[in-house]
Design a protein around this motif. Structure first.
Motif, PDB file in Angstrom:
ATOM      1  N   GLU A  96     -11.227   6.583  -1.959  1.00  0.00           N
ATOM      2  CA  GLU A  96     -11.519   5.574  -2.974  1.00  0.00           C
ATOM      3  C   GLU A  96     -10.316   5.360  -3.888  1.00  0.00           C
ATOM      4  OE1 GLU A  96     -14.846   4.691  -6.474  1.00  0.00           O
ATOM      5  OE2 GLU A  96     -15.140   6.320  -5.041  1.00  0.00           O
ATOM      6  N   TYR A  98      -8.394  -7.991   7.452  1.00  0.00           N
ATOM      7  CA  TYR A  98      -8.524  -6.674   6.816  1.00  0.00           C
ATOM      8  C   TYR A  98      -7.987  -5.572   7.729  1.00  0.00           C
ATOM      9  CZ  TYR A  98     -11.586  -9.148   3.539  1.00  0.00           C
ATOM     10  OH  TYR A  98     -12.089 -10.020   2.615  1.00  0.00           O
ATOM     11  N   LEU A 135      -7.464   3.480  -1.849  1.00  0.00           N
ATOM     12  CA  LEU A 135      -7.781   2.070  -1.618  1.00  0.00           C
ATOM     13  C   LEU A 135      -7.690   1.264  -2.913  1.00  0.00           C
ATOM     14  CD1 LEU A 135     -10.820   2.433   0.824  1.00  0.00           C
ATOM     15  CD2 LEU A 135      -8.482   1.756   1.406  1.00  0.00           C
ATOM     16  N   ALA A 136      -8.185   1.836  -4.015  1.00  0.00           N
ATOM     17  CA  ALA A 136      -8.143   1.123  -5.295  1.00  0.00           C
ATOM     18  C   ALA A 136      -6.705   0.898  -5.759  1.00  0.00           C
ATOM     19  CB  ALA A 136      -8.918   1.911  -6.354  1.00  0.00           C
ATOM     20  N   SER A 137      -5.808   1.808  -5.408  1.00  0.00           N
ATOM     21  CA  SER A 137      -4.414   1.674  -5.848  1.00  0.00           C
ATOM     22  C   SER A 137      -3.621   0.695  -4.996  1.00  0.00           C
ATOM     23  CB  SER A 137      -3.725   3.048  -5.818  1.00  0.00           C
ATOM     24  OG  SER A 137      -3.541   3.499  -4.485  1.00  0.00           O
ATOM     25  N   LYS A 138      -4.088   0.400  -3.781  1.00  0.00           N
ATOM     26  CA  LYS A 138      -3.311  -0.417  -2.858  1.00  0.00           C
ATOM     27  C   LYS A 138      -3.914  -1.791  -2.591  1.00  0.00           C
ATOM     28  CE  LYS A 138      -1.363   3.535  -0.322  1.00  0.00           C
ATOM     29  NZ  LYS A 138       0.060   3.249  -0.596  1.00  0.00           N
ATOM     30  N   LEU A 139      -5.215  -1.985  -2.877  1.00  0.00           N
ATOM     31  CA  LEU A 139      -5.897  -3.203  -2.449  1.00  0.00           C
ATOM     32  C   LEU A 139      -6.638  -3.858  -3.606  1.00  0.00           C
ATOM     33  CD1 LEU A 139      -7.359  -1.641   0.809  1.00  0.00           C
ATOM     34  CD2 LEU A 139      -5.418  -3.208   0.685  1.00  0.00           C
ATOM     35  N   ARG A 140      -6.741  -5.185  -3.537  1.00  0.00           N
ATOM     36  CA  ARG A 140      -7.440  -5.910  -4.592  1.00  0.00           C
ATOM     37  C   ARG A 140      -8.953  -5.882  -4.413  1.00  0.00           C
ATOM     38  NH1 ARG A 140      -5.050 -11.739  -5.526  1.00  0.00           N
ATOM     39  NH2 ARG A 140      -5.276 -11.812  -3.255  1.00  0.00           N
ATOM     40  N   GLU A 141      -9.414  -5.845  -3.173  1.00  0.00           N
ATOM     41  CA  GLU A 141     -10.858  -5.815  -2.898  1.00  0.00           C
ATOM     42  C   GLU A 141     -11.187  -4.594  -2.037  1.00  0.00           C
ATOM     43  OE1 GLU A 141     -12.351 -10.309  -2.682  1.00  0.00           O
ATOM     44  OE2 GLU A 141     -10.826  -9.851  -1.160  1.00  0.00           O
ATOM     45  N   PRO A 142     -11.074  -3.408  -2.604  1.00  0.00           N
ATOM     46  CA  PRO A 142     -11.238  -2.193  -1.791  1.00  0.00           C
ATOM     47  C   PRO A 142     -12.591  -2.079  -1.115  1.00  0.00           C
ATOM     48  CG  PRO A 142     -11.214  -1.665  -4.146  1.00  0.00           C
ATOM     49  CD  PRO A 142     -10.784  -3.080  -4.013  1.00  0.00           C
ATOM     50  N   TYR A 160     -12.659  -3.431   2.446  1.00  0.00           N
ATOM     51  CA  TYR A 160     -11.952  -2.558   3.388  1.00  0.00           C
ATOM     52  C   TYR A 160     -12.763  -1.290   3.662  1.00  0.00           C
ATOM     53  CZ  TYR A 160      -7.993  -5.626   2.493  1.00  0.00           C
ATOM     54  OH  TYR A 160      -7.176  -6.720   2.395  1.00  0.00           O
ATOM     55  N   GLN A 161     -13.469  -0.816   2.642  1.00  0.00           N
ATOM     56  CA  GLN A 161     -14.344   0.344   2.834  1.00  0.00           C
ATOM     57  C   GLN A 161     -15.411   0.051   3.885  1.00  0.00           C
ATOM     58  OE1 GLN A 161     -15.987   1.602  -0.913  1.00  0.00           O
ATOM     59  NE2 GLN A 161     -14.013   2.215  -1.752  1.00  0.00           N
TER      60      GLN A 161
END
Length: 451
Positions: free
Chosen positions: A225, A269, A228-235, A238-239
């Motif tokens: 988590e 994605y 993903l939050a640090s690299k993506l705008r809509e994590p 992607y999850q």
């Protein structure tokens, strides 16, 4: 527990030899994120005065002169002149500069790469500087697309690749765990040095699972988590794809349907996840048919978290940690099959190295076809094919497992002599044992050796 330099002793010796040579040297180290390259360098360079810089901390504007901490003599250098001035500083004496996380930086700062390339061509060649560039990637696809790889590989005097530790090497970190726990520990760590260090702090598997995965405060359970939050705008989107892959979806269409995403969005994605190195795509053994491409989660902790924990969030949030632990342990056998295949692959490679299999058998890999009939491991040369089935369950392997392996073998490598191996957690039926005694081409392998 061994230090990482003893596990990569050959690489350490090559590095030290390169550092002992006079003049400028460009050294390139590459490997998967988490295999321990930064620790390897810190241990290998402990006797040297080396500046190991995390390039992501360097000021791109040049206003905050981060490098002055390592090079006080260059405190007055401007950013554009830093590398040129560095070459002058080490014109006579030796210096070592290590650039970590390099490929991530040049994506966001092309100007920096231009400065380094210019200095390599024009300034560094007259210096005694040793420049070590470190590229870390999440998957083979990310490695192949590394922006720096082509230029620096041509210029480097030494290029070293680092990969996750194999099963036997990993066990040195978990020697204090019970035997079966170690197998699951290898599965969770994937042989990654950074993860193994984390696991080694615990006394057994139950303690690890409770503290790191069942507890909402566990560092490893929150890793996906946070990344993903640090690299993506809509994590969250992607999850959903990662969750689908963890639960068994492997084709692009299957992933889109399981994640309830439009096919075009799902494809985009997947492309981003591949670029980040969080997933990888694989081909069936010796088959480049694009219809046989399958997607897998590349990071072992990501795979474990998405396989188990998202469905257990209600229990974890209510503090029912023991219940979470029991559910995870009940499903571990199903989860471990993929990792059991990798351990069996190491066994086959050792047989080849020891001369018990033909030395020109190529590397073993899974084979599958369009209906998803699978052979767990397949390797071959011009005359012989080696086929292996891996059975990780409470049931003994039986004649039915052998017959299924033979039947799958008829689908490929038809004209070759075939050797069959069956790996089993729980042993073999009496019928299969008796049959194997009279069959020269069938080998039965338990966890601790041939049956």
């Amino acid at each position: 527990m061994k230090e990482i330099t003893s596990l990569f002793e050959e690489e350490r010796q090559l590095l030290l030899q390169a550092l002992s040579e006079p003049g400028f040297s460009l050294i390139q180290l590459s490997g998967k994120v988490g295999v321990g390259i930064p620790d390897f360098l810190r241990q290998s360079l402990s006797a040297y005065e080396a500046a190991i810089l995390n390039m992501q901390q360097l000021p791109l504007s040049g206003q905050q002169k981060y490098w002055a901490y390592y090079f006080p003599e260059l405190e007055n250098s401007e950013f554009a002149d830093f590398f040129k001035d560095l070459a002058g500083l080490y014109k006579e004496k030796q210096g070592i500069l290590v650039l970590l996380n390099y490929q991530n930086l040049i994506k966001s700062c092309p100007k920096l790469e231009q400065l380094i390339r210019k200095s390599i061509r024009e300034d560094f060649k007259e210096s005694n500087l040793k420049l070590i560039i470190v590229e870390e990637y999440g998957s083979e696809q990310a490695r192949e697309k590394s922006l720096a790889r082509g230029f620096y590989k041509q210029m480097a005097g030494l290029s070293l690749g680092f990969y996750p530790l194999n099963y036997l090497e990993s066990m040195q970190f978990l020697a204090h765990w019970p035997a079966e726990d170690r197998l699951y520990g290898y599965s969770i760590s994937g042989g990654y040095y950074d993860y193994l260090l984390k696991l080694a702090k615990y006394q057994n598997l139950d303690e690890l699972l409770l503290e790191e995965f069942c507890s909402p405060n566990g560092e490893l359970q929150s890793l996906p988590e946070r990344v993903l939050a640090s690299k993506l705008r809509e994590p969250a989107l992607y999850q959903m794809e990662l969750q689908a892959m963890a639960e068994g979806a492997k084709r692009q269409k299957e992933i889109a349907e399981a994640a309830a995403l439009p096919p075009s969005s799902a494809a985009n994605y997947l492309r981003v996840l591949l670029e980040l190195g969080l997933i990888e795509k694989r081909q069936a053994y010796r088959n480049n048919n694009p219809r046989l491409i399958r997607y897998f989660i590349a990071d072992p902790v990501f795979r474990f978290v998405f396989y188990f924990l998202y469905k257990l969030d209600p229990l974890r949030q209510r503090g029912l940690l023991d219940e979470c632990l029991e559910i995870i342990k009940d499903k571990l056998d199903d989860y471990f099959h993929q990792d059991f295949i990798e351990i069996a692959r190491e066994y086959l490679l050792n047989l080849r190295e020891q001369g018990e299999l033909p030395n020109d058998i190529d590397d073993f890999a899974p084979w599958w076809n369009e209906p998803d009939q699978q052979i767990d491991l397949l390797g071959s040369n011009a005359d012989t094919a080696v086929l292996a089935a891996c059975k990780w369950s409470a049931e003994k392997a039986s004649m039915a497992d052998f017959e299924e392996l033979k039947e799958r073998g008829r689908l490929t490598q038809r004209r070759k002599h075939k050797l069959y191996l069956i790996f089993s957690k729980s042993g073999f039926s009496q019928e299969l044992l008796e049959f194997a005694e009279g069959t020269a081409d069938l080998y039965l392998v338990s966890l601790f050796g041939e049956a």
